[in-house]
Design a protein around this motif. Structure first.
Motif, short mmCIF file in Angstrom:
data_model
loop_
_atom_site.label_atom_id
_atom_site.label_comp_id
_atom_site.label_asym_id
_atom_site.label_seq_id
_atom_site.Cartn_x
_atom_site.Cartn_y
_atom_site.Cartn_z
N VAL A 52 0.83 -1.21 0.00
CA VAL A 52 0.00 0.00 0.00
C VAL A 52 0.86 1.26 0.00
CG1 VAL A 52 -1.54 1.36 1.49
CG2 VAL A 52 -2.07 -1.04 0.98
N ILE A 53 1.93 1.26 0.79
CA ILE A 53 2.78 2.45 0.87
C ILE A 53 3.48 2.69 -0.47
CG2 ILE A 53 4.86 3.41 1.95
CD1 ILE A 53 3.90 2.05 4.56
N CYS A 54 4.00 1.64 -1.10
CA CYS A 54 4.61 1.81 -2.42
C CYS A 54 3.62 2.39 -3.41
CB CYS A 54 5.13 0.46 -2.94
SG CYS A 54 6.63 -0.14 -2.15
N ALA A 55 2.43 1.80 -3.46
CA ALA A 55 1.43 2.24 -4.44
C ALA A 55 0.92 3.64 -4.13
CB ALA A 55 0.27 1.25 -4.47
N ALA A 56 0.99 4.06 -2.87
CA ALA A 56 0.51 5.40 -2.50
C ALA A 56 1.58 6.47 -2.70
CB ALA A 56 0.04 5.39 -1.05
N LEU A 57 2.85 6.07 -2.73
CA LEU A 57 3.94 7.05 -2.93
C LEU A 57 4.30 7.23 -4.40
CD1 LEU A 57 6.41 6.11 -0.03
CD2 LEU A 57 5.08 8.22 -0.23
N TRP A 58 4.09 6.22 -5.22
CA TRP A 58 4.56 6.27 -6.60
C TRP A 58 3.45 6.73 -7.53
CZ3 TRP A 58 6.82 0.60 -6.47
CH2 TRP A 58 7.86 0.56 -5.54
N PRO A 59 3.70 7.72 -8.37
CA PRO A 59 2.69 8.20 -9.33
C PRO A 59 2.36 7.14 -10.38
CG PRO A 59 4.50 9.77 -9.10
CD PRO A 59 4.94 8.51 -8.44
N ASP A 60 1.18 7.27 -10.94
CA ASP A 60 0.78 6.41 -12.04
C ASP A 60 1.43 6.94 -13.32
OD1 ASP A 60 -0.48 4.88 -13.98
OD2 ASP A 60 -2.35 6.04 -13.89
N PRO A 61 2.34 6.19 -13.95
CA PRO A 61 3.02 6.71 -15.15
C PRO A 61 2.08 6.95 -16.32
CG PRO A 61 3.49 4.37 -14.84
CD PRO A 61 2.78 4.83 -13.61
N ALA A 62 0.88 6.33 -16.30
CA ALA A 62 -0.07 6.54 -17.38
C ALA A 62 -0.97 7.75 -17.15
CB ALA A 62 -0.93 5.28 -17.56
N ASP A 63 -0.82 8.40 -16.00
CA ASP A 63 -1.61 9.59 -15.74
C ASP A 63 -1.04 10.77 -16.52
OD1 ASP A 63 -2.12 12.23 -14.01
OD2 ASP A 63 -3.68 10.77 -13.49
N PRO A 64 -1.89 11.58 -17.16
CA PRO A 64 -1.37 12.70 -17.97
C PRO A 64 -0.57 13.72 -17.17
CG PRO A 64 -3.77 12.82 -17.72
CD PRO A 64 -3.35 11.48 -17.23
N PHE A 65 -0.79 13.81 -15.85
CA PHE A 65 -0.06 14.77 -15.03
C PHE A 65 1.23 14.20 -14.43
CE2 PHE A 65 -4.46 16.37 -14.77
CZ PHE A 65 -4.25 17.68 -15.21
N CYS A 66 1.51 12.93 -14.74
CA CYS A 66 2.72 12.32 -14.18
C CYS A 66 3.97 13.01 -14.75
CB CYS A 66 2.77 10.83 -14.52
SG CYS A 66 4.23 10.00 -13.86
#
Length: 1000
Positions: A52-66
């Motif tokens: 959960v901590i990894c997924a909450a700290l790392w941005p989604d690379p497919a998000d346009p604002f990444c």
């Protein structure tokens, strides 16, 4: 308008099925796990926290604002992982990393890059990978890349805050993945645990582990010398490992007055070669019983014991002393630990382990400990504290039942010999600090503190409610039943310096292995502080992530439970941590727990008190979180009212719920899970700050009720099948849908109808339940139109589906209830295990909402649902017999073979005989066809169960019931929904098996 922050991975997806598998497996991992450092209740699995901590700290690379900088770093790191480390995770990772290894250019596709990162997270959740250098370095590089790409200063780390730190799982995993962890708690013991985990181990590493082992050996050597007279070896050189005792009462039968040991069973041990136990030799003349050892081929060769349902039967005259009188006599002896009768001694010798009968030397050695403790009671520590823990032990109804037999001081939890050993250990811990401090006072504090935790482990195995586990022949610990102090009439006393379970060697080794394991993770230090969650010691907008597992109403009375350890820690290292141990017991005021109904002294700890303070804590979390940060709340409560309260507090505190993920973290078979507000999974509710473009809290955005209602079913339709693919069903799936559903509602400060009326959260959640119920039915009936079924069938299907949480099969209506006051807790647990499952229960409000979502009303379905207080129970098929077959032929039919049918154990055997008296159904008879499809399926199930083959054929064929496709579609759905092992499951499958043979 959404701020231009990129979504984090946890807002998009999470490989919950694989993470749950690792979290479940972690329950059986002991060596090196922080759960073995010291007991703390309701601890989160490390696997779930890490993922959960990894997924909450790392941005989604497919998000346009990444940020592109993060994408570039993630591509490089995932590419390197595929190239260099695939062999570490190929078994679990599936095709993604294999394909990337063959063609690294695939990572240019941001969606594939996202999948690779999720694969990495799922693999990293594996305990075996938690200290792997490659996993640690890659995760920390991703965390640092995300931090800097999102605006963090170079050479700083993102801050992860946990204001309810508890056992330390969340802050430990934050450090492990490269974040900076701040852990706080109001209770001194979790603060102390987190100091060891986050501060001492990262700072001192292997040096600390080595010194703990070294000084642990010194303590053992010194304590053995001081306590030798209390734990003498046998004349033949054998060493006692454990003493098995029973509290006693005096028989109140006329003219008897014999001593009655309170024993659950006379069986001592089960072995491949047979069983061993106690044989009773009764002297009627002297009113005495002598217990001798006896071997037998089978365990059931030994009698049950003197206890049954809290009452005690005298083995001499047969008189039964009622439970209330048993408790009264025990209370007069302040629990009776020091007046207990020694039944057997378990020993170790070069020839193996064996039992022997007590002798005079055992009695003398134990008596000497009385004098030692009495002498210690006259001594005081430097601060005026008694060396013996004389602090009051409170009563908490159905939790601290030990109080009901007169145990009202913590010292009374122990025999005098147990007290002697613990007093010696605490004194020697103080001596360790004195010996080390001249070289390095700070390091001496770290060593002494860690040794004190080992003393706590010893205390957990050294109380008078530690039982002898017959199946494995070892000592169970004090908190073997979780968060309670039950009555245990017979108990086992460990010899601390022997080689058996619960020994000092074991305590030191368990603690040292945790130090070794965390040292292998090569952590940067974090910070542990004592603070209230309503007033956290962090600056505004400072945390990139707040992750916490808050208390759940009255689920765990943390402060009162932890006093068991606090009184010993205060005597061993209290002077080294004066800010943590400034009071005689832990602080009870300000603790966010509901306890008003369990003890009058906690009258202020009402439900309203809990909800008010929890709302304040969530508001303070909002203050601490950065505008681009997230909050992840771990919640595992089955009461819908509890969820409504939590969600309302989140929304009013300025949070938007954006996702929710159920991760299987709970043990469904545990005692507290039965008939209690516990899910098979813990739902991780993900929230973002609701903000204006300038970063201030958004307090005045209005949503349109029509738009919200239009979007809701679409979102549930997207979410539910996705959860089903991950194996998430039932109540877990219902609560997992709250995240996406609440994102629609909580993005506004309020939602209004066309009339201008404000929509309440309660009203919206009713709509959510309706949408979830509709979508769930489409899954239950595999996409078929459920509208063809009457409301009773739809409700039954949805009800059973709701009970399908994780591997569990729902909650039996008569599963374990809280043990009655003073009742032997073992008896209560034993009865619950033997109880017959009759019907399936839900919290009334949850059942009402399910029914309402399906357009039904529980009150109109009396032949299907029974309502008692705050519980609604779906009746078993057997209980519906009278309603389905009319007054005269009201019970399941019998045949000429009716007597044999009793072996089916249908639950209504006596009713079969009653049906015979009415004439029953002949083989040519056919019951009245039920009004609904569900009624007809249940009728067919009962005909099958009663062995009425010809009647079942006529019912299905001649009456045409089996020509209705809805009948078979419902039967198929029910066969998948009824819990395995139940009569209902077997009966409906039996009906289905007849279909082909009848030509239907």
């Amino acid at each position: 308008m959404r701020p231009s922050y990129p979504k984090r991975l946890i807002e998009v997806d999470l490989p919950i099925k694989r993470i749950s598998a690792h979290a479940r497996r972690e329950k059986s991992i002991r060596h090196g796990h922080i759960s073995t450092l010291h007991i703390w209740w309701a601890r989160r699995p490390l696997a779930a926290c890490r993922a959960v901590i990894c997924a909450a700290l790392w941005p989604d690379p497919a998000d346009p604002f990444c940020p592109e900088a993060f994408r570039a770093s993630a591509r490089e790191l995932m590419g390197n992982w595929a190239r260099d480390h695939l062999k570490l995770c190929a078994e679990e990772s599936g095709p993604h990393f294999v394909a990337i290894q063959k063609d690294p250019n695939l990572l240019k596709d941001n969606t594939i890059l996202r999948r690779a990162m999720f694969d990495f997270i799922a693999d990293f959740a594996n305990w075996d990978n938690s200290t792997g250098r490659a996993y640690l370095e890659t995760s920390r590089a991703l965390t640092q890349a995300a931090h800097e790409a999102l605006g963090g200063e170079p050479r700083t780390r993102p801050l992860v805050v946990d204001p309810f730190a508890g056992g330390g799982s969340i802050p430990l995993e934050a450090l492990r993945v490269g974040a900076d962890a701040f852990a706080s708690d109001l209770n001194p013991i979790p603060v102390l645990l987190n100091k060891v985990i986050l501060e001492y181990i990262p700072k001192y590493g292997q040096r600390l582990a080595d010194e703990v082992r070294k000084w642990g050996d010194w303590i053992k050597c010194e304590a053995e010398k001081e306590l030798a007279e209390f734990y003498p070896k046998d004349a033949d050189g054998a060493t006692p490992i454990a003493y098995i005792w029973a509290r006693t009462i005096q028989c109140e039968g006329p003219g008897c007055g014999a001593e009655v040991p309170l024993v659950r069973s006379f069986l001592l041990g089960k072995r491949d070669s047979g069983a061993i136990g106690l044989n009773l030799e009764i002297s009627q003349k002297h009113k005495t019983v002598t217990y001798t050892l006896k071997k037998a081929e089978k365990p059931d060769s030994f009698e049950h014991g003197t206890l049954r349902r809290g009452s005690a039967t005298c083995p001499i005259c047969g008189f039964t002393v009622p439970g209330a009188r048993v408790r009264r006599q025990a209370a007069e002896k302040k629990g009776g630990a020091n007046t207990a009768r020694l039944l057997a001694v378990y020993c170790n010798s070069p020839k193996g382990r064996f039992y022997r009968e007590p002798n005079e030397h055992d009695a003398k050695a134990f008596a000497k400990s009385h004098d030692y403790v009495n002498e210690q009671k006259r001594q005081m520590l430097k601060d005026g504290t008694s060396t013996v823990p004389d602090e009051e032990l409170p009563y908490l109804r159905s939790i601290f039942n030990i109080k009901l037999i007169g145990v009202d001081r913590w010292e009374q939890m122990f025999t005098s010999r147990q007290l002697a050993s613990l007093l010696t250990l605490t004194k020697l811990v103080r001596g360790c600090y004195a010996n080390i401090q001249s070289q390095d006072a700070e390091f001496a504090t770290a060593v002494a503190t860690t040794l004190a935790l080992a003393v706590d482990r010893q205390a957990d195995y050294s109380s008078s409610i530690c039982t002898w586990v017959q199946s494995g022949e070892f000592i169970g610990h004090t908190f073997a039943q979780g968060q309670s102090l039950p009555i245990k009439w017979d108990f086992a006393e460990v010899v601390p310096f022997a080689s058996g379970s619960g020994s000092w060697d074991g305590a030191i080794e368990w603690v040292s292995r945790v130090l070794d394991n965390i040292t292998n993770s090569r952590l940067q230090p974090g910070t542990a502080l004592r603070a209230s969650a309503t007033n956290q010691p962090y600056p505004d907008d400072s945390a990139q992530l707040v992750v916490t597992d808050p208390p759940y109403y009255d689920a765990v009375p943390y402060a009162d439970l932890s006093d068991f350890f606090y009184v010993w820690l205060n005597r061993s290292i209290g002077s080294l941590h004066p800010t943590l141990f400034r009071d005689r017991t832990t602080q009870k005021e300000g603790e966010i727990v509901q306890l008003a109904e369990r003890n009058p002294r906690y009258a202020f700890k009402t439900r309203e008190y809990f909800e008010r303070l929890m709302a304040e804590a969530l508001r303070d979390c909002r203050r601490v979180a950065a505008p681009s940060g997230l909050l992840v709340i771990v919640f595992a409560h089955k009461e819908t009212a509890a969820w409504e309260t939590m969600i309302q507090a989140l929304i009013s505190s300025g949070w938007i719920a954006v996702a929710s993920w159920p991760i299987d973290t709970e043990m469904g078979a545990r005692l507290r899970a039965r008939n209690s507000a516990a899910l098979a999974s813990s739902v991780h509710l993900v929230c973002r700050p609701r903000e204006n473009p300038g970063g201030s809290v958004c307090i005045d955005t209005v949503g349109d009720w029509r738009d919200v209602l239009t979007e809701l079913p679409k979102r549930i339709h997207e979410w539910m099948p996705r959860l089903a693919d991950e194996g998430v069903v039932g109540a877990d799936a219902i609560f997992a849908c709250l995240g996406p559903a609440l994102e629609i509602f909580s993005r506004y400060s309020r939602v209004e109808k066309a009339s201008g009326e404000t929509v309440t959260l309660k009203e919206y959640l009713e709509q959510v339940w309706a949408a979830v119920a509709k979508e769930a039915l489409s899954l239950v009936f595999r996409g078929a139109d459920a509208s063809g079924f009457e409301e009773d069938a739809r409700l039954t299907a949805m009800w059973l589906w709701t009970l399908r949480t994780g591997e569990g099969n729902g909650v039996a209506a008569d599963d374990l209830e809280e043990s009655q006051q003073g009742e032997d807790d073992d008896e209560a647990a034993e009865r619950s295990r033997k109880a017959k499952v009759t019907g399936f229960s839900l919290e009334y409000d949850a059942a009402r909402k399910i029914a309402q979502g399906l357009g039904a009303h529980l009150e109109d379905l009396a032949s299907l649902v029974e309502i008692k207080g705050d519980t609604a129970r779906l009746l078993s098929v057997a209980e519906r017999t009278r309603a389905l077959f009319g007054k005269e032929e009201a019970q399941a039919p019998s045949t000429a073979r009716g007597r044999k049918q009793k072996q089916l154990k249908l639950g209504f055997e006596s009713e079969l005989q009653e049906a015979e008296e009415f004439g029953g159904w002949g083989q040519k008879g056919v019951p009245r066809v039920g009004d609904t499809v569900l009624d007809r399926v249940h009728q067919a199930m009962i005909l099958f169960a009663a062995g009425r083959g010809e009647a079942l054929r006529r019912f299905l064929v001649d009456e045409g019931v089996g020509r209705d496709e809805r009948f078979w579609r419902l039967a198929q759905a029910l066969s998948a929904l009824y819990p395995s092992g139940t009569d209902e499951r077997r009966w409906v499958e039996g009906v289905q098996a007849r279909k082909k043979g009848l030509g239907l």
